[in-house]
Design a protein around this motif. Structure first.
Motif, short mmCIF file in Angstrom:
data_model
loop_
_atom_site.label_atom_id
_atom_site.label_comp_id
_atom_site.label_asym_id
_atom_site.label_seq_id
_atom_site.Cartn_x
_atom_site.Cartn_y
_atom_site.Cartn_z
N MET A 49 5.40 19.09 4.97
CA MET A 49 5.13 17.66 4.85
C MET A 49 3.66 17.43 4.56
SD MET A 49 5.57 14.69 7.76
CE MET A 49 4.58 13.20 7.66
N SER A 50 3.37 16.45 3.71
CA SER A 50 1.99 16.13 3.37
C SER A 50 1.27 15.50 4.55
CB SER A 50 1.96 15.15 2.18
OG SER A 50 0.64 14.65 2.00
N ALA A 51 0.00 15.84 4.69
CA ALA A 51 -0.82 15.26 5.76
C ALA A 51 -1.32 13.87 5.41
CB ALA A 51 -2.00 16.17 6.05
N THR A 52 -0.87 13.34 4.27
CA THR A 52 -1.36 12.02 3.84
C THR A 52 -0.24 10.97 3.81
OG1 THR A 52 -1.03 12.60 1.51
CG2 THR A 52 -3.20 13.05 2.47
N THR A 53 0.89 11.25 4.44
CA THR A 53 1.95 10.26 4.47
C THR A 53 1.61 9.13 5.44
OG1 THR A 53 3.13 11.35 6.27
CG2 THR A 53 3.70 12.02 4.00
N VAL A 54 2.36 8.04 5.34
CA VAL A 54 2.20 6.94 6.29
C VAL A 54 2.38 7.43 7.72
CG1 VAL A 54 3.25 4.78 7.08
CG2 VAL A 54 2.86 5.15 4.63
N SER A 55 3.41 8.22 7.96
CA SER A 55 3.65 8.73 9.31
C SER A 55 2.51 9.61 9.80
CB SER A 55 4.97 9.52 9.35
OG SER A 55 6.07 8.67 9.14
N ALA A 56 1.95 10.41 8.90
CA ALA A 56 0.81 11.26 9.27
C ALA A 56 -0.41 10.41 9.61
CB ALA A 56 0.49 12.24 8.15
N HIS A 57 -0.64 9.34 8.85
CA HIS A 57 -1.75 8.43 9.18
C HIS A 57 -1.59 7.87 10.59
CE1 HIS A 57 -3.70 7.37 5.04
NE2 HIS A 57 -3.33 8.64 5.08
N VAL A 58 -0.37 7.44 10.90
CA VAL A 58 -0.12 6.89 12.24
C VAL A 58 -0.32 7.96 13.31
CG1 VAL A 58 1.62 5.86 13.75
CG2 VAL A 58 1.46 5.13 11.36
N ALA A 59 0.27 9.12 13.11
CA ALA A 59 0.19 10.18 14.12
C ALA A 59 -1.25 10.62 14.34
CB ALA A 59 1.04 11.36 13.69
N ARG A 60 -1.99 10.83 13.26
CA ARG A 60 -3.36 11.33 13.40
C ARG A 60 -4.29 10.27 14.01
NH1 ARG A 60 -4.47 13.48 7.47
NH2 ARG A 60 -6.57 13.89 8.33
N THR A 61 -4.05 9.01 13.69
CA THR A 61 -4.87 7.94 14.28
C THR A 61 -4.53 7.75 15.75
OG1 THR A 61 -4.92 6.83 12.13
CG2 THR A 61 -5.56 5.53 14.06
N LEU A 62 -3.25 7.72 16.06
CA LEU A 62 -2.84 7.57 17.45
C LEU A 62 -3.35 8.71 18.31
CD1 LEU A 62 -0.97 5.72 19.24
CD2 LEU A 62 0.85 7.38 18.79
N ALA A 63 -3.34 9.92 17.76
CA ALA A 63 -3.75 11.10 18.52
C ALA A 63 -5.23 11.08 18.90
CB ALA A 63 -3.44 12.36 17.72
N ARG A 64 -6.02 10.27 18.23
CA ARG A 64 -7.44 10.15 18.61
C ARG A 64 -7.62 9.41 19.92
NH1 ARG A 64 -10.31 8.43 12.83
NH2 ARG A 64 -9.76 10.33 11.67
N HIS A 65 -6.59 8.67 20.35
CA HIS A 65 -6.72 7.81 21.53
C HIS A 65 -5.65 8.07 22.58
CE1 HIS A 65 -9.59 5.54 19.13
NE2 HIS A 65 -8.71 5.59 18.15
#
Length: 556
Positions: free
Chosen positions: A1-17
């Motif tokens: 899976m691409s690291a630039t999908t909508v779901s990846a954006h959500v997961a990577r942003t959420l994981a910062r907090h």
């Protein structure tokens, strides 16, 4: 899976907090979970029912003070979360529920209006798109933290795997600071309260969970010392005062008779960070009519009609201002707390020495009293809802409010106990996690018995108060002559159920059977199994708080 999908954006942003996500995988959140697992260090904990995902995230916040996340698929997965979501909203618990949702093109035959359903239980929904997934995630987190509420973060099914380009660098969530009193009216109110405390002969301080969340514990201890006040807390605020010598325990139906009698002797009572619900207030009878009651809270106005004066502000800031005002005025302590025996006043009836009620089953008071001396000292207690809820609150000491979690009481629900263990275990990896639950709530949450055993392992201990009944209903409606068939439960063998998912189950029919707890406690956590005590208690022993509810119902 691409690291630039909508779901990846959500997961990577959420994981910062967010350090922990609890959930059940399905069509609507599969892409999100793939990105979370592959591209972040945030831990995912699988639960067995979507309600348990929200419960675990809720318990994690209550035990740690750090926001957590839950995740479920769309449709049936989402609707399964609603009871737990309502509890989090009622209890003002910040968490993020990441869920799938209907496509942007419109609902399919099996879709429901999830935004409306979330709003109905008090949760706002933020829906991400291809161009704003990261920013919307931050806004959702910000709203949850700022208002101390759960939020839903929805990913429409048809955008979940779309490419959204490189992950942008969104700003950190902006959270407002503590509410400080300001202006001459607030200053006058604080000065007036300081004068009242300085002149009080029998001052009392009552603090709740809000005082703990504000970090007011040390300041409250100084205020108690400066005034010579006795202290008392709500059920969710137990342990907030640093000095237990002059503490009366829990206010309300869980309180000991001697302690509640002393509360009614107070001439000035200051309530800090407590909402004063009907149970804390003993249905209006906590304070005597002559007591001057002053409330300190961030609510817009006083939350009970017996409050005579109100100071709006952060609990820690206002308490510190009171301490400073008393010191500036060279006020001296009243001496009231030294004139009473607080320890004797807060003591409870230990139950029969042999532990048995007249019907031959265990008296829950004796079981609770005995367990108080056997449980690991470093523990977090998580409680389901039900008639049994008073036993742990009455008999088991609590070190601080983040070590006694009552998930379900705000919404008056049962069946949220077993998944609470997972959230507390993740929040407190070095502590024992002790669950107290009834047979009704335990059976309702049975899917996540496996979750509790797997996530807590040898740190977990469950106490099931097994009276073969929905006890609260028996004691309220059975007494009114309603048929009790629907109130009874065929006796379930929880010890055997626990063994089926890898725990050690012990049927407890005598106090001697509890000796296993002492041996278990002294074993290394990594060398023992999750322990479940199936306590066969009498349905005839009524908790004092239940008697109080019955009296209040008769009055009204």
């Amino acid at each position: 899976m691409s690291a630039t999908t909508v779901s990846a954006h959500v997961a990577r942003t959420l994981a910062r907090h967010v350090d922990h996500v609890f959930g059940v995988m399905g069509n609507g959140n599969a892409w999100f979970l793939d990105a979370l697992e592959r591209e972040t260090t945030t831990a995912f904990h699988a639960v067995r029912h979507e309600s348990g995902a929200v419960v675990a995230a809720d318990a994690h916040f209550r035990a740690s003070g750090r926001i957590a996340a839950a995740t479920a698929t769309y449709g049936a997965g989402f609707t399964n979360t609603l009871t737990a979501l309502a509890e989090a909203a009622q209890a003002r618990v910040p968490l993020v529920l990441l869920t799938g949702d209907e496509p942007t093109s419109g609902p399919r035959p099996w879709d429901v209006d999830q935004i409306a359903l979330a709003a109905a239980v008090g949760a706002r929904t933020y829906t991400v798109g291809r161009a704003d997934a990261a920013a919307t995630t931050i806004i959702a987190i910000e709203h949850s933290l700022a208002y101390r509420v759960p939020v839903v973060l929805a990913i429409p099914y048809d955008v979940a795997a779309l490419d959204a380009g490189p992950l942008p660098e969104p700003p950190a969530p902006a959270v407002p600071g503590p509410l400080a009193p300001s202006g001459p009216f607030d200053a006058a109110a604080i000065a007036d309260l300081a004068r009242a405390l300085a002149g009080a002969e029998r001052p009392l301080l009552l603090a709740g969970r809000g005082a703990w969340l504000a970090g007011a514990g040390d300041a409250l201890g100084e205020l108690a010392d400066a005034t010579g006040a006795l202290t008392v807390s709500t059920a969710l605020g137990r342990g907030v005062f640093p000095d237990a010598r002059y503490d009366l325990g829990v206010a309300g139906g869980f309180g000991a008779d001697g302690a509640m009698a002393l509360v009614r002797e107070a001439d000035v009572a200051v309530v800090v960070g407590a909402s004063l619900n009907q149970f804390t207030m003993r249905f209006g009878e906590l304070f005597a009519p002559g007591t001057r009651v002053v409330q300190v809270d961030t609510a817009p106005a006083a939350t009970h009609r017996h409050v005579g004066a109100f100071v709006r502000g952060d609990a820690a800031i206002v308490t510190r201002a009171l301490v400073d005002a008393l010191r500036a005025a060279h006020a001296t302590p009243s001496g009231w707390r030294e004139s009473v025996d607080a320890a004797a006043a807060r003591a409870y009836e230990p139950g029969p020495a042999d532990g048995l009620a007249p019907d031959g089953r265990l008296d829950p008071r004796s079981v609770a009293h005995r367990l108080a001396g056997l449980l690991p000292e470093d523990r977090v207690v998580v409680s389901d809802g039900g008639h049994f809820i008073g036993w742990a609150n009455m008999y088991w000491p609590v070190a601080s409010p983040d070590r006694m979690l009552m998930v379900g009481t705000a919404y008056q629900s049962i069946g949220l106990g077993f998944p609470s263990v997972a959230g507390a275990a993740a929040a407190r990896p070095g502590s024992a996690i002790v669950l107290t639950t009834g047979d009704g709530g335990g059976l309702m949450a049975l899917a996540d018995l496996e979750t509790a055993v797997r996530t807590a392992g040898g740190r977990g201990l469950a106490v099931v108060w097994n009276d073969a009944a929905y006890g609260a209903e028996v004691h309220v409606y059975g007494r009114q002559g309603l048929t009790d068939g629907p109130m009874r439960i065929p006796e379930a063998d929880f010890a055997a159920l626990a063994s089926a998912v890898g725990a050690e189950g012990v049927v407890v029919r005598s106090l001697a059977d509890l000796d296993r707890v002492a041996a278990w406690r002294d074993e290394p956590a990594d060398a023992r199994r999750f322990l479940l005590l199936d306590c066969r208690v009498s349905p005839a022993v009524v908790a004092p708080y239940q008697e109080e509810i019955l009296r209040a119902n008769r009055r009204h």
